[in-house]
Design a protein around this motif. Sequence first.
Motif, PDB file in Angstrom:
ATOM      1  N   PRO A 286       0.799  -1.231   0.000  1.00 38.76           N
ATOM      2  CA  PRO A 286       0.000   0.000   0.000  1.00 38.76           C
ATOM      3  C   PRO A 286       0.826   1.272   0.000  1.00 38.76           C
ATOM      4  O   PRO A 286       0.395   2.295  -0.533  1.00 38.76           O
ATOM      5  CB  PRO A 286      -0.830  -0.121   1.288  1.00 38.76           C
ATOM      6  CG  PRO A 286      -0.042  -1.037   2.166  1.00 38.76           C
ATOM      7  CD  PRO A 286       0.633  -2.001   1.232  1.00 38.76           C
ATOM      8  N   GLU A 287       2.039   1.252   0.584  1.00 41.34           N
ATOM      9  CA  GLU A 287       2.796   2.505   0.659  1.00 41.34           C
ATOM     10  C   GLU A 287       3.290   2.980  -0.698  1.00 41.34           C
ATOM     11  O   GLU A 287       3.679   4.142  -0.842  1.00 41.34           O
ATOM     12  CB  GLU A 287       3.990   2.358   1.615  1.00 41.34           C
ATOM     13  CG  GLU A 287       4.987   1.291   1.244  1.00 41.34           C
ATOM     14  CD  GLU A 287       4.715  -0.019   1.968  1.00 41.34           C
ATOM     15  OE1 GLU A 287       5.661  -0.792   2.174  1.00 41.34           O
ATOM     16  OE2 GLU A 287       3.554  -0.257   2.331  1.00 41.34           O
ATOM     17  N   PHE A 288       3.294   2.097  -1.701  1.00 43.69           N
ATOM     18  CA  PHE A 288       3.721   2.511  -3.029  1.00 43.69           C
ATOM     19  C   PHE A 288       2.534   2.715  -3.965  1.00 43.69           C
ATOM     20  O   PHE A 288       2.706   2.923  -5.160  1.00 43.69           O
ATOM     21  CB  PHE A 288       4.680   1.481  -3.623  1.00 43.69           C
ATOM     22  CG  PHE A 288       5.946   1.356  -2.835  1.00 43.69           C
ATOM     23  CD1 PHE A 288       6.900   2.357  -2.873  1.00 43.69           C
ATOM     24  CD2 PHE A 288       6.175   0.259  -2.024  1.00 43.69           C
ATOM     25  CE1 PHE A 288       8.060   2.258  -2.137  1.00 43.69           C
ATOM     26  CE2 PHE A 288       7.334   0.151  -1.287  1.00 43.69           C
ATOM     27  CZ  PHE A 288       8.277   1.152  -1.338  1.00 43.69           C
ATOM     28  N   HIS A 289       1.351   2.619  -3.424  1.00 38.14           N
ATOM     29  CA  HIS A 289       0.143   2.958  -4.179  1.00 38.14           C
ATOM     30  C   HIS A 289      -0.520   4.116  -3.449  1.00 38.14           C
ATOM     31  O   HIS A 289       0.122   4.865  -2.733  1.00 38.14           O
ATOM     32  CB  HIS A 289      -0.762   1.731  -4.302  1.00 38.14           C
ATOM     33  CG  HIS A 289      -0.123   0.601  -5.057  1.00 38.14           C
ATOM     34  ND1 HIS A 289       0.109   0.653  -6.404  1.00 38.14           N
ATOM     35  CD2 HIS A 289       0.357  -0.602  -4.638  1.00 38.14           C
ATOM     36  CE1 HIS A 289       0.694  -0.472  -6.808  1.00 38.14           C
ATOM     37  NE2 HIS A 289       0.869  -1.239  -5.755  1.00 38.14           N
ATOM     38  N   SER A 290      -1.789   4.290  -3.597  1.00 38.09           N
ATOM     39  CA  SER A 290      -2.478   5.395  -2.925  1.00 38.09           C
ATOM     40  C   SER A 290      -2.688   5.043  -1.460  1.00 38.09           C
ATOM     41  O   SER A 290      -3.332   4.053  -1.127  1.00 38.09           O
ATOM     42  CB  SER A 290      -3.826   5.656  -3.595  1.00 38.09           C
ATOM     43  OG  SER A 290      -4.594   4.477  -3.639  1.00 38.09           O
TER      44      SER A 290
END
Length: 817
Positions: A286-290
Motif C-alpha cells: 500500500p505505501e507505493f500505491h495510494s
Amino acid sequence: MIEEEEPLPGQPTACPPSTAHRLFQTLRRSLIAGRLEHAAMVAIGLKALPLRKHKSTHLSQESFLTGEEKSSHIQAMKVRKMGRKGSKKDAHFHGGVSTETQSAGVPGTAKISRKSVKENTASASQASFIRKQVDPDTAKYFTEISNVLEGSEVDLEERSVICGNALEEARGKEVELATDYIISHTMQTLLEGCSLDNLCAFLRSCGNNLAYICMDRSGSHVVETALKSLARHLEDDDNHSLIEETLSTLIQAILVNPIDMICNCYGSHVIRGLLCLCKGVPIDSPEFHSLQSSTVLAERLNFQSSQLDGNKSQQTQPFPNQLKYLISEMVNPSRVDIGVLQVNQFSSLVLQTALKLLAGSEQDLFHTIPILLSCDVDNGVEGNLIEAKKAKKILRLVEENAYSHLMEVIVAVAPDSLYSEIFTKVFKSSLFRLSAHPCGNFALQALISHARNKEHITMMLEELDSKFKDMLEMGRSGVVAALVAASQRLQINESKCCQALADAVCSTNEPSACIVPRILFLDNYLYCSDKANWKWPSGVKMHVLGSLLLQTVFRFPSEFIQSYITSITSLEDNQVLEASKDPAGARVIEAFVTSNASTKRKRKLIIKLQGHFGELSVLPSGSFTVEKCFNASNMSMRETIVSELLPFQTELSKTKQGPYLLKKLDAEGFAKRPDQWRSRQTTRESAYKEFYEAFGPRDTQSSRSGNFLSSTHSKSQAEGLKGMRKEIYDGFSSSFSHKSGAPFLAHQGSAKRKKAENKQVPGGSGLPKDDDTFIKGKSKKQKVKTSGGIAENSHGTEDLHGEGLSIKNKRKRRRDG
C-alpha cells in the motif's frame, strides 16, 4: 423467423415488461446473426456485463468489438459520456470530482483538460483492435481444466504439469482467453500454479498484444496475477536472469504506446505492479500505491514516520536498470505528452508510484521531477530549473485534482535543493491562496510537512500565522495542523505558532480557559452564530482534527503552552469525564498527562476523574486513558484507580484491552496483598527514577515531570528507552514472583560471577541444586537457559501502549483520531 410474442426458453418471467423486452430483442438479434455464444453470455451475465464498462478515456470497449457492431457502439458511448460524472472511487480522497469537472472551475486549466480529452479520443481511435471470440472447442477445454483444478485430488506436482500444458494450448490465443470474463479466472489459476518457464513463456508470447490485454478489465487481472507469480520466484537468485529477460520483453511491449497504458484505468494498475516488481517490493504494497488518508495525516502530524523515509534506506533492488529505464521512457517528452500525464488521474497514480520507488536516488529524481514540472532539463542548471512562466503554470496545475496528488509526492521525495527551488519559486507568496483551494490545500499540507529546514517554516509562518482564523473558518484545519506539527518537529517558532492557534479561537479579552473546549468542538464553535455566548455542547462528538491539533500542542515544551495547560485544567469534572469517553477527547487527555507539564497540573486533572475509572476502563479508548492516568499518579491515586477497577474485573476480562490493563496495574495482586503491591510499586518507581537520572534527558523541563513513564521524549529517545522500561518491568515481576528479598539491581549480577558460582556445582546443569524448586515454580512462559547458567525471564509483555506507540497500534484502538 422468431416471433416477438413467442417466449424464449429460459427467459425470466418475473422481469418488468421493459427489461424482458430488451433482453428478448438482444437474444433475438444474436440468434439471427448466428452468434450463439454471445447470446449465452447475455443470458447468464445480464447483471455482470454492465460492470465491464471501461472508465478510461483511451482504449475502451469498442476496440474489442466486431466490425458490424463497432460504429453503432461508438455512437452510443459518445451519447452516454456527455452526461457522465466522475465517481468517488476514481477521484481518490479529494472527493468525487473528475479531472474535467475540477478544471471547469479553475481559471486557465479548462483548456488543458479539453485538449487532453481530444488527444485521448484520437489515441483511442488509432489504437483500435478487433478481438476474436473464443471458439467453442477451446472454451470447452478450459472449462474442463478449471473443473480438474478445482478438485482436491490434484497434488502440487501434477497441478504444475496440468497448468503448463494448458498454457501451451493457450499460445496464440492469449488475447481472447485473457479478456474473456469467464475464462480469465481460469487463466489466473493457471498462472498461479505453473512453473517459472511456463509463466515467462506465456508473458513473452503475448508480444505486441500485451497492451490490449492490460487495458481490459479481465485481462489486467490476468497480467497482474502473472506479475505476482513472478515476484514469488524472486526468492531464488538463479531465476533472476530469466525474470529479467521477461521483464525486458514486457517493458518493450508497453513502451510501444505508453500513454495509452498509463492513462488507462486498468493498464495503470499493471504498470504500477511492474514498477514494484522491478524495485523488489510487494506488488500490492500500500505505501507505493495510494495511501489511506488516515496514514497520510498521521505522517504529516508526526504521529508516524513517513513510508518514504523507510524506502530511502532500502538498498536491495533486483532489477534497478529496468526500473530506471521504464520510468525514464514513461516521462520521456519525445515519447509522451507530459501535458496529458499531468492532468490524468490514472497517470498521476502511476507517476506517484514511480517517484516513491525512486525516493533516495537523487540523480534519478533530478532528472524525473523537472520533466513532471514541465521544465527544460537539458538547458537548466541546479537551482535555476524553474522559470517564472513555468512557475505560474505549475501553480495553476496544483489546483488540478490529479496534479495536486502528484505534487504531494514530488515535494516529499524531492532532493533538498530542488525542494527549496519549488517552494521559493512556485509556492511562496501564494500559500494562503492555495490553502483556500479544495485541491491545492492538500499539496500545501504536503509542502509544509516535508519542510527541510527551519528557514522554510519561518517563511511559511510569516505568510500564514495571521491567517489561522481564516483558514479554520474555511474548513482548512489540515493546513493549520500541518504548520503546528512542522514547527514542533523542527523546533522553530514554537511560541509563535502556539500563540497564533490560540488567537484564532480566543480573542485577547477572553479568558484562556476557553481555548481547549473550542478546539475540541472546532466546527461546532466556528459555525455558531453567537460565538460570544458559545458553551460546551454536551453529547456532541468532538472534532477529530481539533483533537489532533491539541495532541500536537501538548508535545511542545511546557513554557510555550501555558495557556493550553491552564485551559485543560480548568475544565469541569463532567467535561473531563465526557472528553475521556469520547475517542477524540480521550486522546487529548492522554496527550496532556504524558506531556512535560508539571506533575501538580497533571494530577489536578486526574483527580477530576476520580470515581469513574472503572466505567472508563471498559470502554475501548478509556482503558488507555486509565493506564496513562495511573502512570502519572502518585501512590495514593494509584491505589484509588486500582480499587475502582476491582468491581469491573469480570467485565474487563471480556474486553480486548481489559486483560492487559489488569495485568499492567496488577489488580489481582492489590486485591490479595495490598502491602506487597505498594512495596512493588515503590521499588519499581525508584528504579525508574534512578535510570531516568542516569540516562534520561538533561533539560530541566523534563525533569519536572516527576514520573519516568509520563515524561515526553523524542522518537529516538522513546525507542531507545522502551527496551529498558520493559527490562525493568520484567525484572520486578520476576523478582517479586520468586519472593526474593534482594533488590532489582542486585538481582542482575554479572555473567562472570554467575558462571563462577555455577562452576562450583559438580556435574550440574548450570544451576545450583538449591534452585530446583525455583525452576519448578516458574510459569510456562518463562524460559531457562541451562547452558550458561543464567535464568532468563521472558514472561513479561512489552508495553505496546507507551510513548513509543505507533499509529498502526493506535488505529487498533478503533478511534476516530
